[in-house]
Design an enzyme around this catalytic site. Structure first.
Site, PDB file in Angstrom:
ATOM      1  N   HIS A   1      -2.858   8.124   5.795  1.00  0.00           N
ATOM      2  CA  HIS A   1      -3.014   6.777   5.264  1.00  0.00           C
ATOM      3  C   HIS A   1      -4.435   6.315   5.607  1.00  0.00           C
ATOM      4  CE1 HIS A   1      -2.005   2.899   3.760  1.00  0.00           C
ATOM      5  NE2 HIS A   1      -2.217   2.304   4.918  1.00  0.00           N
TER       6      HIS A   1
ATOM      7  N   GLU B   1      -1.700   5.802  13.517  1.00  0.00           N
ATOM      8  CA  GLU B   1      -1.186   6.893  12.682  1.00  0.00           C
ATOM      9  C   GLU B   1      -1.474   8.246  13.337  1.00  0.00           C
ATOM     10  OE1 GLU B   1      -3.119   7.428   8.896  1.00  0.00           O
ATOM     11  OE2 GLU B   1      -1.523   8.708   8.115  1.00  0.00           O
TER      12      GLU B   1
ATOM     13  N   LYS C   1      -9.540   8.133   1.637  1.00  0.00           N
ATOM     14  CA  LYS C   1      -9.989   6.733   1.496  1.00  0.00           C
ATOM     15  C   LYS C   1     -11.443   6.590   1.926  1.00  0.00           C
ATOM     16  CE  LYS C   1      -5.557   4.271   1.832  1.00  0.00           C
ATOM     17  NZ  LYS C   1      -4.570   5.264   2.276  1.00  0.00           N
TER      18      LYS C   1
ATOM     19  N   HIS D   1      -9.645   2.047  -0.511  1.00  0.00           N
ATOM     20  CA  HIS D   1      -8.199   1.840  -0.449  1.00  0.00           C
ATOM     21  C   HIS D   1      -7.730   1.253  -1.786  1.00  0.00           C
ATOM     22  CE1 HIS D   1      -4.258   1.131   0.757  1.00  0.00           C
ATOM     23  NE2 HIS D   1      -4.408   0.436   1.851  1.00  0.00           N
TER      24      HIS D   1
ATOM     25  N   CYS E   1       0.816  -1.220   0.000  1.00  0.00           N
ATOM     26  CA  CYS E   1       0.000   0.000   0.000  1.00  0.00           C
ATOM     27  C   CYS E   1       0.846   1.265   0.000  1.00  0.00           C
ATOM     28  CB  CYS E   1      -0.930  -0.026   1.192  1.00  0.00           C
ATOM     29  SG  CYS E   1      -1.865  -1.556   1.231  1.00  0.00           S
TER      30      CYS E   1
ATOM     31  N   PHE F   1       1.656  -3.340   4.082  1.00  0.00           N
ATOM     32  CA  PHE F   1       1.967  -4.672   4.621  1.00  0.00           C
ATOM     33  C   PHE F   1       3.467  -4.911   4.480  1.00  0.00           C
ATOM     34  CE2 PHE F   1      -2.289  -7.235   4.141  1.00  0.00           C
ATOM     35  CZ  PHE F   1      -2.877  -6.403   5.064  1.00  0.00           C
TER      36      PHE F   1
END
Lengths: 411, 78
Positions: free
Chosen positions: A301, A312, A333, A338, A160, A397
């Site tokens: 994010h 975050e 998002k 996403h 991502c 990830f």
């Protein structure tokens, strides 16, 4: 850009500012046995009213050979190069123009289909286009062939964070003199039975809003239960400042900072203290010669997962200190879902457009924040404000993090 | 035109995205119809699938034109 809110950066941006959601029930494949039955899919049509028509970007005969992530990248790159008015014709200009488009996953659908074909009909039925139509760097390959971009030809695969890493690395190639112009971004076409099954197994997707898809992506809200999968591509043209100025190019913003870090913690979960994200933002700001006090807007994010959003937010708060009160941060998002490997790229574009238009896009569906914060998370309604510096975060990830810092360029 | 020839022509038009009137017996896949080496591999696979024949690699290499394909398939079918 090709996004779940439309084909084109401007149409997607306008719809984000209006607070629209791109999430819908999936109708093009069977979802009865899937836990998640919704996604943010690109609106397809004849190309009018912001719809995406693949035939506008690639001949149908060629489309058969590739996975959709490649077509999305071709469409987004074509739009970006047209907008930048960059059509290298001399050998020198072509050699100094490169491509760096990544994808988190690449051709899921084609791999799944071909695996079934192999089992049912044997190896002699596997298409010669199976490999070149699935490889992630073939997005860069196709774009380079189409526009004769003979400079660095590269690709990124960092889940991502792909889109942000691609733009950051491309900016470095320009800064280091490897190219004058780089076409950079991310692309992803993960929405298929295999993609949803896989992310469901990781417990990453929203499963509780199948009947109200537009409510499912709700970063920072206490009812959030996972991200909503999106698809599409974001591509930008990054150019040496003097080169751009000399040819009178339209300049949206300057890339002043880029930071990278690794969590070294867990394959899918972010470290609970947000250390990776913290160091990544810190590195980007250091590179920009700035501190969090200089930042007006953060495109988070913020995926709408129970764990990640608050981690975050915590990292940003710690880095901002007292400045948290003056900080605005939202997650687009909430509107487009996403886009995985394309997320960092489309969000970089939204950050730059936020600077251009002096407006912070909203975090839609943020009705009841799960934590208290001094940071303005822009719930549900876009906010007019002067934005000189914007920071965009992407975490992936594997514990791979990237932050980009953009600054307004005075005309 | 034989049945096989008509079907071959249809497959070529579909796979290479060319005008039907360009697909003559003498037309070369690579020189006249814009195919590359990967396209020809895919074409041979499509012929195998459509006609239920096996075209070994050494035979496939001799199939350069539409007429070559028709001839090979008819010889296998008869």
């Amino acid at each position: 850009m090709v996004s779940p809110l439309g084909c084109g950066a401007e149409v997607s941006w306008q719809r984000i500012l209006e607070g629209q959601s791109g999430a819908r029930q999936v109708e093009n494949f069977e979802t009865d046995d899937l836990q998640t039955k919704i996604a943010c899919q690109i609106p397809r049509g004849d190309g009018s009213d912001g719809t995406y028509n693949p035939d506008d970007w690639m001949a149908p005969k060629e489309q058969r050979k590739v996975d959709e992530f490649i077509v999305y990248a071709i469409a987004a790159a074509d739009q970006a190069l047209t907008d930048a008015n960059w059509k290298p014709e001399t050998e020198e200009d072509q050699n100094r123009s490169g491509v760096l488009i990544g994808s988190g996953i690449g051709g899921f659908q084609g791999i799944a289909d071909t695996a079934i074909l192999l089992k049912e009909k044997g190896p002699r039925r596997v298409s010669p286009f199976f490999i070149p139509g699935r490889l992630i760097n073939l997005a860069s390959g196709y774009v380079s062939i189409q526009h004769k971009l003979k400079g660095p030809n590269h690709s990124v695969v960092t889940a991502c964070s792909t889109g942000a890493h691609a733009i950051g690395d491309a900016a470095r190639l320009v800064a280091l003199g490897d190219a004058d112009v780089m076409v950079a971004g991310g692309t992803e076409s993960p929405i298929c039975r295999l993609g949803i099954s896989g992310f469901n197994a990781c417990r990453a997707l929203s499963t509780g809003f199948n009947d109200q898809p537009e409510k499912a992506s709700r970063p920072y809200d206490k009812d959030r239960d996972g991200f909503v999968m999106g698809e599409g591509a974001g591509v930008v043209v990054i150019e040496d400042y003097e080169h751009a100025k000399a040819r009178g190019a339209k300049i949206y913003a300057e890339i002043v900072g880029y930071g990278l870090s690794g969590d070294a913690y867990h394959i899918t979960a972010p470290s609970s203290d947000g250390d990776g994200g913290y160091r990544c933002m810190e590195a980007a700001l250091k590179r920009a010669g700035m501190t969090m006090e200089d930042v007006d807007y953060i495109n988070a994010h913020g995926t709408s997962t129970p764990l990640g959003d608050e981690i975050e937010l915590g990292a940003v708060s710690r880095l901002a200190g007292e400045h948290a009160k003056g900080l605005t941060m939202s997650s687009t998002k909430s509107s487009v879902g996403h886009l995985l490997g394309a997320a960092g790229a489309v969000e970089a574009i939204f950050s730059v457009l936020a600077i251009r238009d002096g407006i912070a896009p909203p975090t839609i569906n943020l009705d009841n924040p799960s934590v208290e914060t001094d940071i303005d998370l822009v719930p549900n309604k876009a906010k007019k404000m002067e934005i000189n510096v914007a920071l965009s975060n992407s975490f992936g990830f594997g514990g791979t993090n990237a932050s980009l810092v953009f600054k307004k360029v005075e005309a | 035109m034989s049945n096989v020839a008509e079907q071959v022509k249809k497959i070529v038009v579909e796979h290479l995205g060319v005008e039907a009137d360009k697909v003559t017996e003498a037309a070369s896949f690579i020189d006249d119809l814009g195919a590359d080496s990967l396209d020809t591999v895919e074409l041979v696979m499509a012929f195998e699938e459509a006609f239920g024949v096996e075209i070994p690699d050494d035979a496939a290499e001799t199939i350069q034109t539409v007429g070559d394909a028709v001839k090979f398939i008819e010889s296998k079918a008869s």
